[in-house]
Design a protein around this motif. Structure first.
Motif, short mmCIF file in Angstrom:
data_model
loop_
_atom_site.label_atom_id
_atom_site.label_comp_id
_atom_site.label_asym_id
_atom_site.label_seq_id
_atom_site.Cartn_x
_atom_site.Cartn_y
_atom_site.Cartn_z
N ASN A 153 0.77 -1.15 -0.22
CA ASN A 153 -0.10 -0.09 -0.09
C ASN A 153 0.84 1.50 -0.02
N ASN A 154 0.99 1.87 -1.14
CA ASN A 154 1.76 3.07 -1.18
C ASN A 154 1.11 4.53 -0.66
N PRO A 155 1.59 4.72 0.49
CA PRO A 155 0.68 5.94 1.16
C PRO A 155 0.94 7.23 0.35
N GLU A 156 1.76 7.01 -0.52
CA GLU A 156 2.09 8.60 -1.32
C GLU A 156 1.01 8.62 -2.70
N LEU A 157 0.22 7.66 -2.68
CA LEU A 157 -0.61 7.64 -3.76
C LEU A 157 -1.98 8.22 -3.30
N PRO A 158 -2.91 8.71 -4.27
CA PRO A 158 -3.84 9.59 -3.85
C PRO A 158 -4.89 8.24 -3.10
N GLU A 159 -5.75 9.02 -2.22
CA GLU A 159 -6.68 8.00 -1.45
C GLU A 159 -7.28 7.05 -2.28
N ALA A 160 -7.70 7.46 -3.39
CA ALA A 160 -8.67 6.56 -4.34
C ALA A 160 -7.79 5.35 -4.83
N LEU A 161 -6.63 5.61 -4.67
CA LEU A 161 -5.71 4.06 -5.05
C LEU A 161 -5.45 3.46 -3.81
N HIS A 162 -5.67 3.79 -2.70
CA HIS A 162 -5.32 3.01 -1.46
C HIS A 162 -6.17 1.85 -1.17
N ARG A 163 -5.60 0.71 -0.42
CA ARG A 163 -6.37 -0.51 -0.25
C ARG A 163 -7.80 -0.36 0.03
N ARG A 164 -8.02 0.39 0.98
CA ARG A 164 -9.40 0.51 1.69
C ARG A 164 -10.44 1.01 0.75
N HIS A 165 -10.10 2.12 -0.47
CA HIS A 165 -10.86 2.35 -1.35
C HIS A 165 -10.98 1.38 -2.42
N LEU A 166 -9.94 0.75 -2.90
CA LEU A 166 -10.33 -0.33 -3.77
C LEU A 166 -11.00 -1.54 -3.31
N LEU A 167 -10.84 -1.95 -2.13
CA LEU A 167 -11.83 -2.84 -1.38
C LEU A 167 -13.38 -2.65 -1.43
N ILE A 214 -13.72 -2.07 -12.72
CA ILE A 214 -12.48 -2.90 -12.74
C ILE A 214 -11.16 -2.35 -13.43
N GLY A 215 -11.29 -1.63 -14.31
CA GLY A 215 -10.02 -1.29 -14.81
C GLY A 215 -9.47 -0.33 -13.89
N PHE A 216 -10.27 0.60 -13.27
CA PHE A 216 -9.60 1.34 -12.04
C PHE A 216 -8.98 0.71 -10.97
N ILE A 217 -9.76 -0.21 -10.69
CA ILE A 217 -9.42 -1.36 -9.46
C ILE A 217 -7.88 -2.11 -9.93
N GLN A 218 -7.91 -2.46 -11.12
CA GLN A 218 -6.53 -3.14 -11.49
C GLN A 218 -5.27 -2.22 -11.62
N ALA A 219 -5.88 -0.91 -11.98
CA ALA A 219 -4.80 0.16 -12.22
C ALA A 219 -4.24 0.63 -10.72
N GLY A 220 -4.98 0.52 -9.78
CA GLY A 220 -4.75 0.73 -8.44
C GLY A 220 -3.91 -0.37 -7.88
N MET A 221 -4.26 -1.46 -8.31
CA MET A 221 -3.34 -2.67 -7.81
C MET A 221 -1.89 -2.67 -8.66
N LEU A 222 -1.93 -2.34 -9.82
CA LEU A 222 -0.77 -2.01 -10.30
C LEU A 222 0.19 -0.85 -9.75
N ALA A 223 -0.47 0.22 -9.50
CA ALA A 223 0.24 1.47 -9.10
C ALA A 223 0.78 1.17 -7.48
N ASN A 224 0.09 0.01 -6.82
CA ASN A 224 0.50 -0.21 -5.42
C ASN A 224 1.34 -1.48 -5.47
N ASP A 225 1.82 -2.02 -6.72
CA ASP A 225 2.54 -3.24 -6.89
C ASP A 225 1.91 -4.40 -6.37
#
Length: 116
Positions: free
Chosen positions: A25-39, A61-72
């Protein structure tokens, strides 16, 4: 249930499991890409799948996967594998033209139309 909806719902469940099991979970990313929001987004897909239009489900689903990619949490190969597993589990036939964006060696082009 429409095949597209089944596939996206299955993929959201796979994403949810991967996100829950990941410590990334990369805390430097916007909140929309944090684990909690993706869940939360995965849960919304499951709850709203029958009410939402398929293009909206695809965007989510594309946004979720992009968030997962951004968070490694996921890489491109992992995304392809997830898609293939979900497709096989539901015995869904997908138009191969819809997969061009997952092929890093493909230089597909958008056809916007209307050009004179």
């Amino acid at each position: 249930m429409d095949q597209d909806i089944q596939l996206i719902t299955a993929m959201s469940e796979k994403c949810r499991t991967l996100i829950q099991n990941s410590s990334q979970n990369n805390p430097e990313l916007p909140e929309a890409l944090h684990r909690r929001h993706l869940l939360w987004m995965c849960d919304q897909i499951k709850r709203q799948a029958d009410q939402w239009r398929v293009p909206k489900l695809h965007r989510w689903i594309g946004f979720i996967q992009a968030g997962m990619l951004a968070n490694d949490m996921l890489d491109l190969e992992g995304a392809k594998t997830m898609f293939a597993e979900a497709k096989a589990a539901y015995r869904i036939e997908i138009d191969e033209d819809l997969l061009d964006h997952l092929d890093s060696s493909s230089s597909f082009e958008f056809d916007l139309g209307g050009e004179g």
